[in-house]
Motif scaffolding. Structure first.
Motif, PDB file in Angstrom:
ATOM      1  N   LEU A 187      51.805  41.371  43.966  1.00 47.57           N
ATOM      2  CA  LEU A 187      52.181  40.221  43.143  1.00 47.57           C
ATOM      3  C   LEU A 187      50.981  39.496  42.541  1.00 47.57           C
ATOM      4  N   ILE A 188      49.781  39.810  43.003  1.00 42.48           N
ATOM      5  CA  ILE A 188      48.579  39.123  42.533  1.00 42.48           C
ATOM      6  C   ILE A 188      48.426  39.207  41.009  1.00 42.48           C
ATOM      7  N   PRO A 189      48.580  40.379  40.387  1.00 40.49           N
ATOM      8  CA  PRO A 189      48.462  40.422  38.917  1.00 40.49           C
ATOM      9  C   PRO A 189      49.462  39.510  38.217  1.00 40.49           C
ATOM     10  N   ASP A 190      50.705  39.466  38.724  1.00 35.23           N
ATOM     11  CA  ASP A 190      51.717  38.614  38.097  1.00 35.23           C
ATOM     12  C   ASP A 190      51.381  37.136  38.288  1.00 35.23           C
ATOM     13  N   VAL A 191      50.859  36.782  39.469  1.00 33.78           N
ATOM     14  CA  VAL A 191      50.456  35.392  39.718  1.00 33.78           C
ATOM     15  C   VAL A 191      49.384  34.974  38.723  1.00 33.78           C
ATOM     16  N   LEU A 192      48.395  35.822  38.526  1.00 37.36           N
ATOM     17  CA  LEU A 192      47.315  35.500  37.591  1.00 37.36           C
ATOM     18  C   LEU A 192      47.810  35.462  36.148  1.00 37.36           C
ATOM     19  N   ASP A 193      48.764  36.316  35.821  1.00 39.90           N
ATOM     20  CA  ASP A 193      49.363  36.261  34.476  1.00 39.90           C
ATOM     21  C   ASP A 193      49.980  34.890  34.231  1.00 39.90           C
ATOM     22  N   PRO A 195      35.441  48.648  36.550  1.00 40.71           N
ATOM     23  CA  PRO A 195      35.604  49.502  37.738  1.00 40.71           C
ATOM     24  C   PRO A 195      35.574  48.754  39.067  1.00 40.71           C
ATOM     25  N   HIS A 196      34.996  47.573  39.097  1.00 41.73           N
ATOM     26  CA  HIS A 196      34.873  46.840  40.357  1.00 41.73           C
ATOM     27  C   HIS A 196      36.006  45.831  40.570  1.00 41.73           C
ATOM     28  N   LEU A 197      36.927  45.751  39.617  1.00 45.66           N
ATOM     29  CA  LEU A 197      38.019  44.782  39.701  1.00 45.66           C
ATOM     30  C   LEU A 197      39.110  45.283  40.643  1.00 45.66           C
ATOM     31  N   GLY A 198      39.513  44.432  41.589  1.00 53.25           N
ATOM     32  CA  GLY A 198      40.568  44.812  42.535  1.00 53.25           C
ATOM     33  C   GLY A 198      41.330  43.594  43.010  1.00 53.25           C
ATOM     34  N   VAL A 199      42.600  43.780  43.391  1.00 53.72           N
ATOM     35  CA  VAL A 199      43.431  42.632  43.752  1.00 53.72           C
ATOM     36  C   VAL A 199      43.015  42.009  45.082  1.00 53.72           C
ATOM     37  N   ARG A 200      42.325  42.761  45.935  1.00 55.04           N
ATOM     38  CA  ARG A 200      41.951  42.226  47.235  1.00 55.04           C
ATOM     39  C   ARG A 200      40.454  41.982  47.374  1.00 55.04           C
TER      40      ARG A 200
END
Length: 304
Positions: free
Chosen positions: A44-50, A103-108
Motif C-alpha cells: 500500500l506504500i505506493p498508493d499512500v504516497l500517490d 534502481p535504489h528506490l524501494g518501498v521498505r
C-alpha cells in the motif's frame, strides 16, 4: 492535507474514527490516528504516497516530464523525495527517448519510510476531518441548522468591534504575565484563540450580502454559511469569495490551539516559552509574548 486526501487514506488504510472524551465526560469530537510507515502493508506504500502528492516511480523507467509534481513540493519534502529516489540511471528507448530509472528506490528502504512518516500526520482531529467522519453530525431533520445559531445571529445584530477584541487580548496578556499558575495560563491562551476565532467567524458572516426583499433567501444563505465558517479552511474560502481583494491569513499558531483543546497536558509553559506538539507529534516552541503579538497583529491586519 486536504479532506479528500484524508478520506482517501482512511478508505485505503481501513481506519476507524475514535471519540475523544475529557475527564469530565465532555465529548470533544472524533479523531483518527494514522499508522507509521512501518505499520503499513508494503503493497500500500505506493498508493499512500500517490494520495499524499508524491507518486514515486517504484516500478519501471519514467520520463523526466512525469516528475512534474516534484517542483510543486515544499523544500523539506522535496529534499526527502530526492534522497528517497537516489541517483537515477538513464536508459534510451528504441525511438531515442530518454528514460530515468531509480534502481535504489524501494518501498521498505529507510528513506521511503522517513518520507511517508514526514507526510502522514499522526492524528487528525474533529475540526479537520471529512464530514462523513465527524462526531458532531448535523441534525438530519434540518441539515442547515448549526449548534451556534443564536451566537452567530448575534454576530450580525450586535457585532463586536475590533477595538474590543484588541482590548480583550491585551488584558488577557497582562493577566497571563501576572500569574505564575500554568493551568491558568493555558486557560488564558485557549481563551485568546477562542476570541480570535469567534471574531473571525463574525467577520465572515458580516460580509454576507443581505436580501431585504427576499428574507427566506437571506436566512437560507446565512444558515448554509454558518456551517462553513465553523471550520477554519472553509471559513477562509468564504471570505476569499466575498473579499477577493483581501489576503486572508490563517490564525497564528493554530496547532497550539489544537493541542490546548485536545490534549492540554502536553502543553508546557516555562519562563515565557510555550512548548507543544504539532499534528505530527513534533515538538514546537513559541514565546508567549510572540504569540500575543501575533494574534493582535493578525486581528489588525486580517480582521480590520
Amino acid at each position: 492535507m486536504t479532506r479528500q486526501q484524508i478520506e482517501d487514506l482512511v478508505h485505503l488504510l481501513d481506519l476507524q474514527p475514535q471519540t475523544e472524551i475529557g475527564n469530565d465526560g465532555f465529548v470533544f469530537g472524533n479523531y483518527i490516528e494514522f499508522p507509521s510507515a512501518i505499520q503499513i502493508d508494503r503493497d500500500l506504500i505506493p498508493d499512500v504516497l500517490d494520495i499524499l502528492g508524491a507518486p514515486l516511480p517504484f516500478e519501471g523507467a519514467v520520463t523526466a516530464s512525469s516528475l512534474h509534481w516534484l517542483p510543486k513540493l515544499n523544500a523539506s519534502t522535496r529534499a526527502l523525495v530526492l534522497k528517497t529516489l537516489g541517483e537515477p540511471t538513464v536508459v534510451t528507448t528504441e525511438t531515442g527517448e530518454y528514460l530515468l530509472r531509480f534502481p535504489h528506490l524501494g518501498v521498505r528502504q529507510k528513506e521511503t519510510t522517513e518520507l511517508v512518516d514526514h507526510l502522514l500526520p499522526s492524528t487528525v482531529y474533529e475540526h479537520d476531518l471529512p464530514d462523513t467522519h465527524l462526531y458532531w453530525q448535523p441534525d438530519p431533520e434540518n441539515m442547515n441548522q448549526d449548534a451556534d445559531d443564536e451566537l452567530l445571529d448575534l454576530y450580525r445584530s450586535q457585532p463586536v468591534t475590533l477595538d474590543t477584541l484588541i482590548g480583550e487580548l491585551t488584558s488577557l496578556h497582562t493577566t497571563f504575565e501576572a500569574t505564575g499558575e500554568t493551568t491558568v495560563q493555558k486557560a488564558i491562551l485557549l481563551a485568546c484563540f477562542s476570541l480570535v476565532e469567534s471574531f473571525t467567524r463574525q467577520r465572515a458572516l458580516l460580509k454576507v450580502p443581505l436580501f431585504p426583499d427576499s428574507p427566506k433567501l437571506e436566512q437560507l444563505l446565512l444558515k448554509l454559511l454558518r456551517r462553513e465558517v465553523v471550520n477554519d479552511q472553509r471559513r477562509r474560502q468564504v471570505v476569499n469569495a466575498l473579499e477577493p481583494e483581501k489576503l486572508w491569513e490563517e490564525i497564528p499558531e493554530w496547532q497550539l490551539r489544537n493541542a490546548l483543546a485536545h490534549d492540554i497536558g502536553t502543553v508546557l509553559i516555562e519562563d515565557g516559552t510555550i512548548t507543544f506538539e504539532d499534528a505530527n507529534r513534533k515538538p514546537q516552541k513559541v514565546l508567549a509574548d510572540q504569540l500575543f503579538e501575533g494574534l493582535i497583529s493578525y486581528a489588525n491586519k486580517t480582521l480590520g
